[in-house]
Scaffold this motif. Sequence first.
Motif, PDB file in Angstrom:
ATOM      1  N   ALA A  58       0.840  -1.197   0.000  1.00  0.00           N
ATOM      2  CA  ALA A  58       0.000   0.000   0.000  1.00  0.00           C
ATOM      3  C   ALA A  58       0.874   1.247   0.000  1.00  0.00           C
ATOM      4  O   ALA A  58       2.049   1.201   0.372  1.00  0.00           O
ATOM      5  CB  ALA A  58      -0.907  -0.011   1.228  1.00  0.00           C
ATOM      6  N   ILE A  59       0.293   2.345  -0.446  1.00  0.00           N
ATOM      7  CA  ILE A  59       1.010   3.626  -0.435  1.00  0.00           C
ATOM      8  C   ILE A  59       1.113   4.097   1.011  1.00  0.00           C
ATOM      9  O   ILE A  59       0.110   4.178   1.730  1.00  0.00           O
ATOM     10  CB  ILE A  59       0.269   4.651  -1.326  1.00  0.00           C
ATOM     11  CG1 ILE A  59       0.227   4.151  -2.783  1.00  0.00           C
ATOM     12  CG2 ILE A  59       0.923   6.026  -1.232  1.00  0.00           C
ATOM     13  CD1 ILE A  59       1.576   3.910  -3.426  1.00  0.00           C
ATOM     14  N   VAL A  60       2.351   4.412   1.416  1.00  0.00           N
ATOM     15  CA  VAL A  60       2.640   4.576   2.845  1.00  0.00           C
ATOM     16  C   VAL A  60       1.996   5.810   3.462  1.00  0.00           C
ATOM     17  O   VAL A  60       1.607   5.797   4.622  1.00  0.00           O
ATOM     18  CB  VAL A  60       4.169   4.550   3.080  1.00  0.00           C
ATOM     19  CG1 VAL A  60       4.844   5.742   2.424  1.00  0.00           C
ATOM     20  CG2 VAL A  60       4.523   4.480   4.551  1.00  0.00           C
ATOM     21  N   ASN A  61       1.861   6.874   2.682  1.00  0.00           N
ATOM     22  CA  ASN A  61       1.270   8.086   3.272  1.00  0.00           C
ATOM     23  C   ASN A  61       0.718   8.997   2.173  1.00  0.00           C
ATOM     24  O   ASN A  61       0.989   8.797   0.979  1.00  0.00           O
ATOM     25  CB  ASN A  61       2.299   8.810   4.176  1.00  0.00           C
ATOM     26  CG  ASN A  61       3.541   9.255   3.411  1.00  0.00           C
ATOM     27  OD1 ASN A  61       3.449   9.708   2.271  1.00  0.00           O
ATOM     28  ND2 ASN A  61       4.705   9.102   4.036  1.00  0.00           N
ATOM     29  N   PRO A  62      -0.066   9.964   2.535  1.00  0.00           N
ATOM     30  CA  PRO A  62      -0.733  10.826   1.534  1.00  0.00           C
ATOM     31  C   PRO A  62       0.258  11.600   0.663  1.00  0.00           C
ATOM     32  O   PRO A  62      -0.053  11.930  -0.486  1.00  0.00           O
ATOM     33  CB  PRO A  62      -1.562  11.783   2.393  1.00  0.00           C
ATOM     34  CG  PRO A  62      -1.757  11.088   3.707  1.00  0.00           C
ATOM     35  CD  PRO A  62      -0.514  10.279   3.915  1.00  0.00           C
ATOM     36  N   GLN A  63       1.454  11.904   1.193  1.00  0.00           N
ATOM     37  CA  GLN A  63       2.438  12.644   0.383  1.00  0.00           C
ATOM     38  C   GLN A  63       2.834  11.832  -0.854  1.00  0.00           C
ATOM     39  O   GLN A  63       2.935  12.371  -1.954  1.00  0.00           O
ATOM     40  CB  GLN A  63       3.695  12.970   1.203  1.00  0.00           C
ATOM     41  CG  GLN A  63       3.494  14.025   2.285  1.00  0.00           C
ATOM     42  CD  GLN A  63       2.796  13.472   3.525  1.00  0.00           C
ATOM     43  OE1 GLN A  63       2.937  12.301   3.879  1.00  0.00           O
ATOM     44  NE2 GLN A  63       1.992  14.306   4.172  1.00  0.00           N
ATOM     45  N   VAL A  64       3.056  10.534  -0.656  1.00  0.00           N
ATOM     46  CA  VAL A  64       3.429   9.683  -1.797  1.00  0.00           C
ATOM     47  C   VAL A  64       2.254   9.605  -2.770  1.00  0.00           C
ATOM     48  O   VAL A  64       2.431   9.718  -3.995  1.00  0.00           O
ATOM     49  CB  VAL A  64       3.864   8.286  -1.321  1.00  0.00           C
ATOM     50  CG1 VAL A  64       4.101   7.369  -2.519  1.00  0.00           C
ATOM     51  CG2 VAL A  64       5.115   8.377  -0.457  1.00  0.00           C
ATOM     52  N   ALA A  65       1.061   9.413  -2.234  1.00  0.00           N
ATOM     53  CA  ALA A  65      -0.121   9.343  -3.105  1.00  0.00           C
ATOM     54  C   ALA A  65      -0.248  10.624  -3.927  1.00  0.00           C
ATOM     55  O   ALA A  65      -0.561  10.588  -5.128  1.00  0.00           O
ATOM     56  CB  ALA A  65      -1.374   9.119  -2.260  1.00  0.00           C
TER      57      ALA A  65
END
Lengths: 565, 565
Positions: free
Chosen positions: A394-401
């Motif tokens: 999964a994408i680790v945090n909203p910044q990466v998303a």
Amino acid sequence: MAADPTATQLIEKHRPTLDQALETIRSRAYWSPHAEHPKAYGEDAAPEGKAAFEALRGTRFELDQPGTDGWAGEEISPYGIELGITYPHPDPDVLLPVMRAAIPAWRDAGPEVRAAVCLEILSRINARTHEFAHAVMHTSGQAFMMAFQAGGPHAQDRGLEAVAYAFAEQTRTPGEAPWSKPQGKRDPLELSKTFQAVPRGVALMIGCNTFPTWNGYPGLFASLATGNPVLVKPHPRAVLPLALTVRVAREVLAEAGFDPNLVALAVDRPDEGLAKILALRPEVRIIDYTGSTSFGDWLEENARQAQVYTEKAGVNTVVIDSTDDYKGMIGNLAFSLSLYSGQMCTTPQNLLIPRDGISTDAGPKTYDEVVGDLAGAVQGLLGDDARANALLGAIVNPQVAGRITAAPELGEVALASREVTHPEFPGATVRTPVMVKADGERKQWEAADTEPPFLSECFGPVSFAVAVDSTPEGVELLRRTLRDKGAMTVGAYTTSPEVERLVEDACLEECAQLSLNLTGGVYVNQTAAFSDFHGSGGNPAANAALCDTAFVANRFRTVEVRRQA
Amino acid sequence: MAADPTATQLIEKHRPTLDQALETIRSRAYWSPHAEHPKAYGEDAAPEGKAAFEALRGTRFELDQPGTDGWAGEEISPYGIELGITYPHPDPDVLLPVMRAAIPAWRDAGPEVRAAVCLEILSRINARTHEFAHAVMHTSGQAFMMAFQAGGPHAQDRGLEAVAYAFAEQTRTPGEAPWSKPQGKRDPLELSKTFQAVPRGVALMIGCNTFPTWNGYPGLFASLATGNPVLVKPHPRAVLPLALTVRVAREVLAEAGFDPNLVALAVDRPDEGLAKILALRPEVRIIDYTGSTSFGDWLEENARQAQVYTEKAGVNTVVIDSTDDYKGMIGNLAFSLSLYSGQMCTTPQNLLIPRDGISTDAGPKTYDEVVGDLAGAVQGLLGDDARANALLGAIVNPQVAGRITAAPELGEVALASREVTHPEFPGATVRTPVMVKADGERKQWEAADTEPPFLSECFGPVSFAVAVDSTPEGVELLRRTLRDKGAMTVGAYTTSPEVERLVEDACLEECAQLSLNLTGGVYVNQTAAFSDFHGSGGNPAANAALCDTAFVANRFRTVEVRRQA
């Protein structure tokens, strides 16, 4: 100095493993005492580990630490579930002096006892690898199998490696030595000398979001094995794996007759900036940090009372010149870009491809063909949702998303990201990689005042297919990238000895770790403890390598006492 | 990689010495390949060495360095004679790039060739020890015999020691290693790996006034042996010994087929501040410095692009509790205070003596008796002018002379300094030590806002007989001194195991090197290469120790190249 029976037993139990580790860091051969396969841990290990993880959810994580002035923690799994665990929040004015007071007995126990205690900690962590796997998965977002391996045995390997380096270095000088200097016909001058490794003080280990154990264990165990108490300050989103680690360490220390406060946990309150506060404390003499360049640079510049070891951001690059295994190259790169959604500090970001194409065993390939084949390979690899979930995590945090969403603004999209549904965790944010085309003409990156987007780290599953005028021009871009931005990894594909030499020279001169022509089951983003160095410590991506002597040798000092014999 | 025949010959010639050095840094036994006795160098060596020195006076010291934009140098011997030698002044914009360009061939030659070349340099310097002795004498002010030994064989030992550590560390990882990871029933994963030590960049060695070679060689040879070009920036008053060193190094490098610009000299114009200018150059990645705390701290804070190794000021302390050899203790301390007029970074400054006196084999002695006996012993030792000149040497610079003159303002004089005439050099400034009484009551030093004079380094032949309330109170003062001021050396005299433990604990906790009960021919201010650590690197007096692994391990990095097998 191993008077305590428990310590003696621990030495007997772990000395063979330590010796094998010492031998392997010299031979750099393959070895690990930590099984990679989940089934190796016994039939009950999987359900027990999951149950243990589930039992932790929604609880207060007691550690019985002095100076606990409250409870903090609000981890939400990248898979969409709230962990609901709270952890001790420290009062440094109480906790740090207690940790300092634990030093003398730990120091006087000597390197072998300390190594044995560290190995017992690792061994107990290893036995609970399934539980740790869930903890790593639900903090980092790694898929289960990766969380199991990278967060379990591979992290334990890196911890053991640090203990081995620390032990080797502390025992290089003998504990005692006679000294006799001839004086011609007169009596010789004679002294008896003792040498003791002494720690620097409290070590602060600041954990990261993506690899809390793998990136945390080297510093933690290097400091502890060299006699320093270690205060573990996890990333607020990835506390649990390190909290479990601290708990195991405290148990083992206490059982071996040492103060459990030699290892303690420090968890932030929201927006408290606890890492900054702790980093400037005079008791803190060593800091290990993995994370952003900005905070790593801040630590290096401000925590002047401490030895600071940082792993920061870099721009990993692959030079694609030619290959005699086109299919293998494309497949290898597609896997590298996909693994854990590219959220590894070692994932390639920039693929430098000659504008006029490359020669391969499958005939000449144009820039567009290489890019298209790579995009196709990623799509093929991740076409099946079950496989995609198992590989991407999964994408680790909203910044990466956010970076995935914004990537199309950076150039023509060669490979679009797609959302993947997770069957077990509908709240998980799962995304396939995005690849953007970029112009790597020299004038794009040579001017100091303009900088193309591909020269900044874009952490996450965003890569750039950079069209360069020629391979030598690509190597020049590689040099510029290494010098100014640093890199944890460099890859290259070529059948030409001249090009190989060119890339190798660039890596030797700019100090970067190079993987050449990987087309099989080893990937540029993976390193093996005891054999591969992780980072070089010689370019801007990191000021230390995992693990070498420089990583351990300054965590302690040697005090000599000499007496007239 | 030793393809060059000269390099191969050098390895054959020097490998046994290197191996012995490698063995000795592990055993810490006595050993030196460099003879201490002037006569060991042959009958003609003394007159030839003196003639060589005389021939240098009043000349331009040619080195054929690129980027020489003028000539600088105005050394005046502490013995009162002008040297009249001028040296190349560098244009860093020309010289530094030339030095950088020399890196690849030196790097690729490998650790063994580099060690052999370094040992050849040391061996040629050794052959010219008589010439170096005059150069050291007439820059540092050391008496001839000390200049000969400390500036010659002992300095050469420290250089060789650094080469041995550097070699050991660079060869800890093999040059090549296969790697094979089992994959169950599938074929193993196989890689071939190479590992190469790569240097950091240009190293800057900033020399000191008192021990240009002894304090300079460790950093110089550690950097050169790990592949870095070395720019030598001597103290303006002590250029010649390092200029001779640079000349020898350049000759050997050229003969072995390397660029002589791997070692170069940089001499200041008056008030130019060249060290500051060079220290901030981006090419400079390593700095070694011995000198004042203020400039050492400046380097650590400002030369952030470089690894900075500093030896700064400290307040060396001797705790006097009791002794079973009163005469030996007094004699040993009197010699330590007198040698080279106390102008050693290792000379004791504060003698902590219980106010109520001490017990000795000659009966109880009051504070005043101990101080009086010590003063008498110094006077006895230096009563004869010839012996005084041979032991004291000359005062190195006007600042030190000023401190002697000002000492009586600091307290009651227990031992007055006297002027000594030098028969050969009437212009020499020769002074015997001064000792001042001081009150070491806790309230004198515990308050943060007041600080007694004895807590500042008073470099030169000024010591303080500090009356403390008790030995444990003295140990507390020792701790305070070590923590806040640092020390290169600590001494203690006691017949009590409890006191011994107390002092030892203070040194372990505050990280200082301790000499216990020295009453014979070894002095607290002397350390032997291969066996004793000079400084600890763990208290404010120095951030590095001579010589240990931490001193060499971060001067290079290891670049790994891995290839699919």
